[in-house]
Design a protein around this motif. Sequence first.
Motif, short mmCIF file in Angstrom:
data_model
loop_
_atom_site.label_atom_id
_atom_site.label_comp_id
_atom_site.label_asym_id
_atom_site.label_seq_id
_atom_site.Cartn_x
_atom_site.Cartn_y
_atom_site.Cartn_z
N SER A 1 33.41 52.72 42.72
CA SER A 1 34.24 52.67 43.93
C SER A 1 35.71 52.91 43.58
O SER A 1 36.19 52.49 42.53
N LEU A 2 36.41 53.57 44.50
CA LEU A 2 37.85 53.80 44.35
C LEU A 2 38.67 52.91 45.29
O LEU A 2 39.89 52.98 45.30
N VAL A 3 38.00 52.10 46.11
CA VAL A 3 38.69 51.28 47.10
C VAL A 3 38.95 49.89 46.51
O VAL A 3 38.03 49.13 46.24
N VAL A 4 40.24 49.59 46.30
CA VAL A 4 40.62 48.35 45.62
C VAL A 4 41.08 47.27 46.59
O VAL A 4 41.28 46.13 46.17
N ASN A 5 41.26 47.59 47.87
CA ASN A 5 41.80 46.62 48.82
C ASN A 5 40.87 45.42 48.96
O ASN A 5 39.66 45.57 49.09
N SER A 6 41.46 44.21 48.98
CA SER A 6 40.66 43.00 49.13
C SER A 6 39.90 43.00 50.45
O SER A 6 38.78 42.49 50.54
N SER A 7 40.50 43.59 51.50
CA SER A 7 39.84 43.65 52.80
C SER A 7 38.62 44.56 52.78
O SER A 7 37.80 44.51 53.68
N GLN A 8 38.50 45.39 51.73
CA GLN A 8 37.39 46.32 51.61
C GLN A 8 36.49 45.99 50.42
O GLN A 8 35.74 46.83 49.94
N GLY A 9 36.58 44.74 49.92
CA GLY A 9 35.68 44.32 48.86
C GLY A 9 36.25 44.35 47.47
O GLY A 9 35.53 44.09 46.50
N GLY A 10 37.54 44.67 47.32
CA GLY A 10 38.15 44.69 46.00
C GLY A 10 38.57 43.30 45.56
O GLY A 10 38.50 42.33 46.30
N GLY A 11 39.02 43.21 44.30
CA GLY A 11 39.47 41.95 43.75
C GLY A 11 40.80 42.12 43.05
O GLY A 11 41.46 43.16 43.15
N THR A 12 41.21 41.09 42.32
CA THR A 12 42.48 41.14 41.58
C THR A 12 42.27 40.64 40.16
O THR A 12 41.27 39.99 39.85
N LYS A 13 43.24 40.96 39.30
CA LYS A 13 43.22 40.45 37.93
C LYS A 13 44.65 40.26 37.46
O LYS A 13 45.59 40.84 38.01
N ASP A 14 44.80 39.42 36.45
CA ASP A 14 46.11 39.16 35.87
C ASP A 14 46.60 40.41 35.17
O ASP A 14 45.84 41.14 34.53
N THR A 15 47.90 40.69 35.30
CA THR A 15 48.51 41.87 34.69
C THR A 15 49.46 41.42 33.59
O THR A 15 50.42 40.69 33.86
N TRP A 16 49.19 41.85 32.38
CA TRP A 16 50.00 41.46 31.23
C TRP A 16 50.91 42.62 30.81
O TRP A 16 50.43 43.72 30.57
N VAL A 17 52.20 42.32 30.69
CA VAL A 17 53.12 43.22 30.02
C VAL A 17 53.44 42.59 28.67
O VAL A 17 53.93 41.46 28.60
N LEU A 18 53.13 43.30 27.60
CA LEU A 18 53.28 42.74 26.27
C LEU A 18 54.75 42.69 25.86
O LEU A 18 55.54 43.55 26.23
N GLU A 19 55.09 41.67 25.08
CA GLU A 19 56.42 41.62 24.46
C GLU A 19 56.49 42.67 23.35
O GLU A 19 55.47 43.08 22.79
N ASP A 20 57.70 43.12 23.03
CA ASP A 20 57.86 44.07 21.91
C ASP A 20 57.43 43.40 20.61
O ASP A 20 57.63 42.22 20.40
#
Length: 478
Positions: free
Chosen positions: A459-478
């Motif tokens: 699936s390409l549909v990520v919207n929560s209203s259309q069945g998508g979910g979420t995940k934590d987003t990590w930006v790494l330190e240098d």
Amino acid sequence: MPITQTSGYDEMLDGQGAVRPAYSEYSGWHGEQDQAWLRRQALEAEGFFRRTGITFNVYGNDAGEERLIPFDMVPRIITAAEWRKLTRGIDQRVRALNAFLHDVYHRQEIVRAGKLPERLLHDNAAYLPQMAGFAPPGGVYTHVVGIDLVRTGPDDFMVLEDNARTPSGVSYMLENRETMMAMFPELFSRVRVRPVSDYPRRLARSLAASAPPAAQFADRPTVAVLTPGIYNSAYFEHAFLADQMGAELVEGTDLRVVDGRIAMRTTRGWQPIDVLYRRVDDDYLDPLTFNPDSALGVPGIMDIYRAGGITIANAPGTGIADDKAIYSFMPEIVEFYTGEKPILRNVPTWRCSESDSLAHVLDNLADLVVKEVHGSGGYGMLIGPTASKKEIARFAAKLRAHPENYIAQPTLALSTCPILTRAGLAPRHVDLRPFVLVSPGGIEITPGGLTRVALKKGSLVVNSSQGGGTKDTWVLED
């Protein structure tokens, strides 16, 4: 650590199945864990979200159903170098958006220069004539911006859309991080991740800095969050942010005009407000100026606003920058106001209002994604490759009847990140919404943002209203 592969750029594995550097520490940790324990942790996370009340209401659902936002515990990881490039592009785009909004409500130099058709402004319901000739306090139109990004390759991040009106989702970004840190504290000592927990404090500071000039002499400008109420799909977020900022959560019935100011009802009487972070759409903001039937807004607030008595964040009329037809001109908009080539590219877009583009779209509907110009949340769109012949035929009729209401884009091979399944890790398509704060003092970009994930395979549909979910987003330190 079993993992399968799918189409699109895999952010965790390279073409030979080797783990990319960004995921090396996480992959090592994951491989050391008992898979049954990880699945139990996933259930525990769901229980936490349910107990905390992290839900959203589904519009158009007759039962008024509340749903959990599905959460996947495998983080989406971005390197420090990748983030630096993204922030330069986001900063450039947000500066251009604010300059564009000031221009379209003043001299409209971009129209005079022939870079933007005038009809896209004056035939657009999101353009508010009431804002013409008025500059918000500090010159800031978009105090909070969400820029939706997709990735198609190692260095290929593209902007899918701009959210300059009332972008949502930041509470889920914060709760996702808190949940991950509670469940896997040892992981954060192993992987150095930039924090996001200070977002509410920075939001409060940024809003206070945008208060009208008269309020800047106060010890602390008074900030309130205006919500449509408990039945709004994002009510959890409204209440969460107000609580985290130490601001009052108010509804329209809690506010009134008192002595030329907007004041809120308190146990000590009516207290003036300096900044109103509104989560109510323009049309419902002031029944004396916009929709006279609105019971969600504040009668007279636009008069107080134009007189300099309050800051409304985001400014009324910013919805013109959310318009997907305007989006198709963003490369020209960025260059016109910054004098620079865009760092972040747009997704190629056909404007169905143009006859040649309409003909191309109608001939290729089965291969394209078609969106309503004013649509959001995944509603009112056609994903050609997954649509039936009947659905395509119905959409073709809509396009012929009202071509100006639609734009079309190619079906992109979105990048994938792993999610936890019963069989192990499996790739799923993702997008990213970084959150940007704008004040007279400058632009701040939260390191990470909300990653939305299509939980269904392919699936390409990520919207929560259309069945998508979420995940934590990590930006790494240098």
